[in-house]
Design an enzyme around this catalytic site. Structure first.
Site, short mmCIF file in Angstrom:
data_model
loop_
_atom_site.label_atom_id
_atom_site.label_comp_id
_atom_site.label_asym_id
_atom_site.label_seq_id
_atom_site.Cartn_x
_atom_site.Cartn_y
_atom_site.Cartn_z
N SER A 74 4.68 -5.76 3.15
CA SER A 74 3.34 -5.73 3.74
C SER A 74 2.35 -6.46 2.82
CB SER A 74 2.92 -4.29 4.04
OG SER A 74 1.70 -4.24 4.73
N LEU A 75 1.40 -5.74 2.23
CA LEU A 75 0.44 -6.35 1.31
C LEU A 75 1.14 -7.11 0.19
CD1 LEU A 75 -2.48 -6.66 0.16
CD2 LEU A 75 -2.10 -4.46 -0.98
N GLN B 100 0.83 -1.21 0.00
CA GLN B 100 0.00 0.00 0.00
C GLN B 100 0.87 1.26 0.00
OE1 GLN B 100 -4.02 -0.75 2.28
NE2 GLN B 100 -2.35 -1.51 3.52
N GLN C 69 0.97 -10.76 10.74
CA GLN C 69 1.55 -9.68 9.93
C GLN C 69 0.70 -8.42 9.94
OE1 GLN C 69 0.70 -8.39 6.46
NE2 GLN C 69 2.47 -8.97 5.23
N ARG D 60 -8.63 -9.65 3.79
CA ARG D 60 -7.73 -8.83 4.61
C ARG D 60 -8.15 -7.37 4.54
NH1 ARG D 60 -2.57 -6.22 3.95
NH2 ARG D 60 -1.05 -6.68 5.61
N HIS E 242 -0.31 -2.34 10.70
CA HIS E 242 0.79 -2.87 11.52
C HIS E 242 0.85 -2.20 12.90
CE1 HIS E 242 2.02 -5.04 7.98
NE2 HIS E 242 2.00 -3.91 7.29
#
Length: 315
Positions: free
Chosen positions: A93-94, A11, A250, A118, A201
């Protein structure tokens, strides 16, 4: 072929028009976009190609939208280099879900289903616990952690991403980010608000972890065919059950990106290719690696860029 790592962005890399050239030119890319629209039940073509950016940036839409563009880039590279197998995969991340697909852990369908779920859960948590993220440039991780240890509130702020030696991303609510941002700025750091709609996060999205873990129980994880370096640990994992646990955690855990890149370098990576929108990760690479590094860093999010990458990888 040189020892190559494929990395995928997350992202913040989105832009209007991403992936459009691939989908307009190539039937396989168009079919993959169709699949993503069917699985997500969102108008991803319109969001990616026309926006508006405010909608594309919503975590609910962005997660499947950005992921399908990453996956198209990987699909198109394999069309140029059939049988190509990198030495490592990683995703920020993503982007880690794109890496898991590339490594053979997840099918296309399951990858898209997971990022859609998600996004749904993180949007839910973001609405219940509003927040955001800010990049802190110019301070080391120890300096930022020392400020956080002394911080007594009000508000919530944590380290979300350890991207480079001098780029840390904070995540939290408005009071927490404002207070810690001021403390960082007072020590000479540049503090930059990021274009994200949720405090990724951080404890503010931790409510999604249990529900996402339950959803993942229905998804089959295979043993990786290529090593994947995971955000949560900065290390490899082979066990499907352990991978499910890592990917659930995560959501609310720190992204240890610097550790991932340092591990690749220590293991002799020669070429790093960022596949997906923009060149955010490539920019980080240039800050992580010494100026005289022999490692080649490439990025592609267009047919022309991908042909250049293929030429380099083919030698």
């Amino acid at each position: 072929m040189k020892k190559t790592a494929i990395i995928f962005p997350g992202q913040g890399s989105q832009f209007i028009g991403m992936g459009q050239e691939f989908v307009n030119r190539d039937q396989d890319a168009s079919v993959l976009m169709d699949l993503a629209e069917t699985i997500s039940a969102f108008p991803l073509r319109k969001l990616c190609f026309e926006g508006p950016l405010e909608d594309l940036t919503r975590v609910l839409y962005l997660q499947p939208a950005l992921t399908v563009i990453n996956l198209i880039c990987w699909q198109q590279l394999l069309k140029l280099l059939p049988g190509f197998k990198p030495a490592f995969f990683a995703g920020h991340s993503l982007g880690e879900y794109s890496a898991l697909h590339g490594a053979g852990v997840l099918t296309l369908e399951d990858t898209l289903a997971l990022v859609t779920k998600r996004g749904e859960l993180m949007e839910r948590e973001g609405a219940a616990h509003p927040g955001g993220m800010r990049a802190v440039v110019g301070l080391a991780i120890n300096d930022v952690e020392a400020l956080l240890e002394r911080f007594t509130g009000p508000g919530v702020a944590v380290v979300a991403n350890h991207n480079t030696a001098s780029q840390i991303v904070l995540s939290g609510d408005a009071p927490g980010l404002e207070a810690i941002g001021q403390l960082c700025a007072a020590q000479g750091a540049k503090v930059i608000p990021l274009k994200v709609s949720v405090a990724n996060h951080s404890p503010l999205v931790a409510g999604a972890v249990e529900d996402f873990a339950a959803y993942m129980n229905s998804i089959e994880f295979q043993h990786p065919q290529v090593p994947v370096l995971f955000n949560v640990t900065g290390d490899y994992e082979q066990n499907p059950s352990a991978m499910r646990n890592i990917m659930a955690r995560q959501i609310a855990s720190r992204v240890r990106w610097l550790s991932i890149i340092e591990r690749m370098v220590a293991e002799g990576v020669e070429v790093v290719v960022e596949l997906g929108p923009k060149n955010v990760l490539t920019g980080m690479m240039k800050k992580i690696l010494p100026k005289d590094t022999p490692i080649t860093c490439l990025q592609a999010d267009s047919p022309e860029g991908l042909h250049k990458v293929a030429e380099v990888l083919a030698g």
